[in-house]
Design an enzyme around this catalytic site. Structure first.
Site, PDB file in Angstrom:
ATOM      1  N   HIS A  57       3.901  -2.243   3.027  1.00 16.88           N
ATOM      2  CA  HIS A  57       3.925  -0.896   2.441  1.00 16.88           C
ATOM      3  C   HIS A  57       5.244  -0.707   1.708  1.00 16.88           C
ATOM      4  CE1 HIS A  57       1.004  -0.753   5.704  1.00 16.88           C
ATOM      5  NE2 HIS A  57       0.397   0.211   5.018  1.00 16.88           N
TER       6      HIS A  57
ATOM      7  N   ASP B  15       0.819  -1.209   0.000  1.00 16.96           N
ATOM      8  CA  ASP B  15       0.000   0.000   0.000  1.00 16.96           C
ATOM      9  C   ASP B  15       0.859   1.268   0.000  1.00 16.96           C
ATOM     10  OD1 ASP B  15      -1.995  -1.819   0.261  1.00 16.96           O
ATOM     11  OD2 ASP B  15      -2.824  -1.015   2.132  1.00 16.96           O
TER      12      ASP B  15
HETATM   13 ZN   LIG Z   1      -2.408   3.097   3.352  1.00 18.65          ZN
END
Ligand SMILES: [Zn+2]
Length: 395
Positions: free
Chosen positions: A344, A202
């Site tokens: 991430h 993400d």
């Molecule tokens: Zn996020």
């Protein structure tokens, strides 16, 4: 004196008398092998090899033209092969039957196919000159086995490479069957019967880190889904192209990373459309998945947005820990088939973790893929206005 001279004169006669039956029985007498034929030498060698391998099962004994006799033994899932040269009777190495002027071509083809099948951390070891090989002759293919190879992390499956003769037909000094059609072993041919997880990242695109992760995925025959933030996409269009070019996929992570629950539905819809349009302008493709920031979603948003929602069931909390070892250990201790893993592409510690994690997952028998590939492998059809946290095979 007289006695001795007579005895000496008798020697040639004695030799002729003794060798006559041999000459008669063996018309193809080989002067170099004295009175033993070439065939007898070869046959002796074959028998000797069979005798020496009597603790194993003889699986194949076949003559390949006037070139060699192929002997294949099996013991505890290990193949032992011998190539007895029909000219000399020597127990030769397979490389003897590769055309001398084609040895380099053969070797580069083997290396190319090793890198097609295996992740880099394995292929780098298999192509080393000191790694010993066992060659197995099949009707339409040559199989190379790599036994006793030390790889870290340790691989439990037998390492092997099947090379269809079409790939090396110019290189071999004997004739063989050529298939009309065949496919090479390809590490990207994901299998339905293997454990599989989707890896997701993400908050990108974050050029250097995203691209490094893409490179690591490629080295490990893995794919991932990157959930990107709409207002960052326009600054990372070349990264987006690179992510897609390497077989990964991209989903929406909202336009501005705001908590969806705190926004009006009309504004959310407008922002989702804006994100889709930016993406369409860069790639010419449609975004079909959305991951709500913080995983924050309610039924109104689920019903209101025209998308498939993908969340996760394995949260590495990489943003919190920023620690490679923590991330690697957490995943390895908790991972199971059908998981969707959250990371991430924003932190160096995550990039380092991915580098260590992908070989470990491979060694444990996992395929690492994108969300769409996981859905395909688990035979799940993903529906709009639905939230998916993992993709296990439906009962
Ligand atoms: Zn996020």
């Amino acid at each position: 004196m007289f006695m001795k001279k007579t005895w000496l004169k008798l020697i040639p006669i004695f030799l002729i008398v003794m060798t006559l039956p041999v000459l008669v029985l063996n018309p193809k007498t080989n002067p170099a092998g004295l009175f033993v034929t070439k065939e007898a030498i070869v046959e002796n060698k074959v028998e000797k090899i069979i005798e020496e391998n009597n603790d194993k099962t003889l699986q194949n004994k076949s003559e390949v033209e006037d070139k060699f006799i192929y002997l294949e033994f099996l013991k505890e899932n290990t193949i032992y092969s011998h190539f007895v040269n029909k000219e000399t009777g020597e127990d030769t190495d397979f490389s003897y039957f590769i055309r001398p002027e084609k040895k380099e071509e053969f070797e580069s083809k083997v290396q190319e196919l090793i890198y097609l099948k295996y992740p880099k951390f394995i292929a780098d070891i298999l192509v080393k000159a000191e790694t010993s090989r066992t060659y197995q002759i099949k009707e339409n293919a040559l199989v190379i086995y790599f036994y006793d190879v030390l790889i870290e992390p340790q691989i439990h499956d037998t390492l092997s490479l099947t090379i269809n003769y079409n790939e090396i037909k110019e290189c071999l000094d004997f004739t063989f069957l050529l298939d009309q059609e065949y496919t090479n072993e390809d590490g990207y041919n994901y299998l339905k019967n293997k454990k599989t997880v989707a890896l997701t990242f993400d908050d990108g695109p974050n050029d250097a880190k995203t691209n490094k992760i893409v490179e690591l995925l490629e080295q490990n025959k893995a794919h991932a889904t990157f959930f990107m933030v709409g207002n960052k996409m326009q600054y990372g269009s070349s990264t987006i192209q690179n992510v897609l070019a390497k077989g990964n996929e991209i989903g929406s992570h909202s336009y501005n990373h705001a908590n969806m629950k705190r926004q009006k539905l009309a504004k959310l819809k407008e922002n989702e459309e804006k994100t889709k349009e930016i993406y369409r302008n860069i790639t010419g493709q449609e975004l079909i998945y959305t991951r709500p920031p913080y995983g924050s979603i309610n039924s109104k948003i689920r019903e209101g947005l025209d998308t498939i929602f993908i969340t996760w069931n394995l949260d590495t909390e990489d943003w919190l820990h920023r620690d490679k070892d923590y991330i690697v250990n957490y995943v390895m201790e908790n991972v199971s088939d059908g998981d969707i893993i959250l990371m991430h592409d924003s932190y160096d510690s995550t990039v380092e973790a991915v580098e260590e994690l992908l070989p470990k997952l491979y060694a444990e028998g996992y395929q690492v893929v994108s969300v769409s590939e996981l859905a395909n492998i688990k035979e799940r059809t993903l529906e709009k206005n639905t939230i998916y946290r993992s993709l296990k095979k439906s009962q």
